[in-house]
Design a protein around this motif. Structure first.
Motif: not given
Length: 255
Positions: A133, A168, A170, A190-191, A193-194, A197-198, A204, A207
């Motif tokens: 990703s 992983e 991302t 996206y950053k 959101w990632a 998640q992390v 993540t 994708s």
């Protein structure tokens, strides 16, 4: 019903489990460790039926021998030209296989390694270390031009197809993507959101190819904006997309 579920391994690997929830049969992709797979199988009360290998690197294959001790009859599919000698069903470009009613076709994807293959259907793709990703694999064995031609093989994959890679990476990849295209709002969104998640210890991945086409600098080497911020010492010749890719990959290697 078939589900694809992550099994965490090492520090940043995912072994993907393809599970038929009705029969509780499982195939795994790139099992670099056996213990996490065995724990997953026990928790799900599932039976291992097969293994898919994308390439020979140890963190994708080291668990296979141990898994075979308890499941000696399972099939191990992988590249026909692989240095890994545990493959029972060698595959080449254009081969097809049925995994728990998912019809997968094989494409040869040299670049990260020369034996790398990926497994595609109309709805998903297991990309190993070819596409991450927002990133792609290092050129451990192949050339830049070779890897670019490999990436072009994914041009016709549907936007909504899910992309399952093995690491992983991302957030680190998005940091680089932000340097390549600082004004790309898709990357910045996206950053954020990632990062969420992390922070929750949540993958993540997967994708989608639509997402990757919007944020992944290595899939965007045909675009003018992909060239704009390449460091001067790497930008002598950006006359062809594969040369832009080569410059981006060299930049990422020292980023």
């Amino acid at each position: 019903m078939v589900q694809v579920e992550p099994i965490k391994a090492f520090t940043d690997n995912y072994i993907w489990a393809i599970r038929d929830t009705e029969n509780n049969h499982v195939w795994v992709v790139d099992p670099g460790q056996a213990d996490p797979v065995n724990t997953y199988l026990a928790q799900k009360q599932a039976t291992l039926k097969g293994v898919l290998v994308t390439h020979h690197h140890w963190d994708h294959t080291n668990g296979i021998q141990e898994l075979l001790k308890s499941s000696p009859s399972i099939a191990v599919y992988g590249p026909t030209n692989s240095p890994f000698n545990g493959i029972t069903h060698p595959l080449k470009e254009g081969d097809e296989l049925d995994v728990l009613s998912i019809k997968l076709r094989v494409i040869e994807t040299p670049g990260h390694t020369l034996d790398h293959i990926c497994y595609l259907s109309n709805t998903l793709c297991f990309t190993g270390d070819t596409i991450f990703s927002a990133g792609c694999g290092r050129l451990m064995e192949g050339s830049s031009e070779q890897m670019w031609l490999t990436l072009c093989k994914f041009n016709d994959v549907p936007d909504d197809a899910l992309m399952y890679c093995t690491h992983e990476y991302t957030l680190a990849n998005l940091a680089f993507a932000s340097a390549v295209e600082p004004n790309n709002s898709d990357i910045q969104n996206y950053k954020k959101w990632a990062e969420q998640q992390v922070s929750k210890c949540t993958p993540t991945l997967p994708s989608t190819f639509a997402k990757e086409r919007a944020v992944n600098p290595f899939l965007r080497a045909t675009l003018t904006q992909a060239k704009a911020n390449i460091p001067h010492h790497l930008s002598d010749d950006l006359s062809e997309p594969w040369k832009v890719f080569a410059a981006l990959r060299a930049w990422k290697d020292s980023f």
